[in-house]
Design an enzyme around this catalytic site. Structure first.
Site: not given
Length: 487
Positions: A176, A294, A387
């Site tokens: 991320s 995600e 995600h």
């Protein structure tokens, strides 16, 4: 264990040795609060490295947090002379949350299963680490948090041999926000000398700000906080400084895109994609991945505010010409109710990653992967492969931190098989081995898909990828303009 700064004593946990809370830089306090990281000072005697250091100040609650937070953690199978590959992990959290000591990043299983050395780090977050107040004077510098990451890399390069690691084989692994940092490091003159390889897990290599853009955000922050001078900012109690960061993120309309790396012309001279296109990351292999969906939390009302980014991306989509918007909307209709989630997944993470891979592979070995596996619990709540869901599989920590819920329903046999597969691939990559699927070549970007069964598929549906060819988003990404519009 002797380091360049002094002797440390850690813990032995089964077959793995761990060293926690090891300082890699001077505490960024007083006159160093908004300045680049400085080398750690030496210490006398033996440093107790049996417990984690304090978390960097943030709105997320930790048992201990402090501005004196620049520490790292090491897990190693042994301190003999064997030169093991090193994983240098950069945690995510939108550059405003998280710590290298979060239980989901415990390096024990990865170090044991892969016979590798695992390092996790803390770095300054939020306003302390990423806002650019340099217009206030020379005692303020942009990208302080990124300078911390570079300093930690330097410390690992100098010291990791004592822990059984190879200082010339450091794989930067980021997820991320950490993957955004990982995308920048190989094209940074100050960092690339420490970077042997890069693995990006769900990062957007176009999600950086220009200096003008980010100084405007900093000015808005000062106004929001009622801070009228440089002296007041430097003297402000740290708890007061970080307490309203989340409110400011909502107030300024940037949500989880508020705190970000800046292309400052110094530490970061250029955006990653155009820099890689010019060969700045030459000979540094990269593995780039995303999860299948995600942004799938957008399909579940109670979770739709977990990442406050959809408003920004809708504004971003509105920059496209009507003809492009209509074609893109039509292309995503195949996903039904999940069309918006899939479009935002591509626009935040996947498309820029593909364009990065396309230019990167001209100068270095480049592979891609997709993580599509959904545990029974994920299917039960219709969250899909969202995600961060690949983190517990990479580290082998199924019941730690935020990811416990993913394994509430029985799935251990398949979970372990998928975890084993992705761990083996990451370790093989770190060892410099050729991965077992086709490399990216030109505009051809095949990806290994981790699911109940493993396969190789296009990273992005070719029909959808084609619709981005004439988009403003692609034009801006390739030129190195900010892909997130600041209004």
């Amino acid at each position: 264990m002797k380091t360049k700064n002094g002797t440390i004593a850690g813990l032995k946990e089964g077959d793995i040795l761990s060293y926690r809370g090891v300082p890699y830089a001077k505490p960024p306090v007083g006159s160093l609060r908004f300045m680049p990281a400085q080398k750690a000072e030496s210490w006398e005697g033996v440093l107790d490295a049996s417990s984690f250091g304090a978390a960097c100040p943030q709105t997320k609650k930790y048992r201990s947090s402090s501005e004196d937070c620049l520490t790292l953690n090491i897990w190693t199978p042994g301190t003999d002379q064997k030169e093991r590959p090193v994983f240098f992990y950069i945690h995510g959290g939108s550059f405003c949350a998280g710590t290298g000591s979060d239980p989901e990043y415990n390096g024990t299983n990865l170090a044991k299963n892969g016979d590798v050395v695992v390092v996790t780090i803390n770095y300054r977050l939020g306003a302390l680490g990423f806002l650019d107040f340099s217009f206030l004077g020379e005692e303020f510098s942009p990208n302080c948090g990124l300078s911390d990451i570079v300093m930690a890399l330097s410390w690992v390069h100098e010291n990791i041999a004592a822990f059984g690691g190879d200082p010339h084989n450091i794989t930067v692994l980021g997820q991320s926000a950490g993957a955004i940092a990982a995308s920048v490091l190989p094209v940074m003159p100050a960092a690339r000398k420490y970077v042997s390889k890069v693995i990006m897990m769900s990062g957007g290599p176009s999600l950086l700000y220009t200096k003008a853009q980010y100084q405007e955000v900093a000015r808005k922050f000062l106004k929001f906080m009622g801070i009228k001078s440089a002296r007041e900012l430097k003297a402000m109690d740290v708890r007061t400084l970080v307490a309203k960061q989340r409110k400011f993120a909502s107030h300024c309309g940037l949500g989880d895109g508020t705190f970000m790396i800046e292309v400052d012309g110094g530490l970061v001279p250029e955006y990653p994609i155009p820099a890689a296109a010019q060969g700045a990351a030459r000979d540094i292999p990269i593995l780039i991945g995303t999860t299948k969906e995600e942004m799938s939390f957008l399909c579940i009302k109670v979770l739709s505010k977990v990442l406050d980014i959809s408003k920004i991306l809708r504004r971003n989509i509105d920059q496209e010409k009507e003809e492009v918007k209509a074609r893109l909307k039509a292309a995503y209709r195949r996903y039904g109710k999940r069309a918006e989630s899939m479009m935002l997944t591509d626009r935040v993470f996947r498309m820029a990653s593909v364009w990065y891979a396309e230019v990167y592979n001209q100068y270095a070995n480049t592979w891609m992967y997709r993580f599509d596996y959904e545990t029974p619990a994920m299917k039960a709540v219709a969250l899909r492969a969202c995600h961060s869901c690949d983190i517990p599989f990479v580290f082998g920590n199924y019941h730690a931190g935020h990811y416990k819920w993913m394994f509430l329903l029985p799935s251990i046999k398949t979970t372990r098989r998928v975890s084993r597969e992705i761990q083996q691939d990451f370790v093989s990559f770190a060892k410099g081995e050729k991965l077992g699927w086709q490399e990216c070549c030109g505009i051809d970007t095949p990806a290994k898909c981790y699911d109940k069964y493993f396969s190789v598929i296009p990273m992005v549906d070719p029909e959808i990828e084609k619709e981005y060819d004439k988009s403003e988003f692609k034009r801006q990404s390739l030129r190195g303009l900010n892909a997130v519009h600041i209004g």
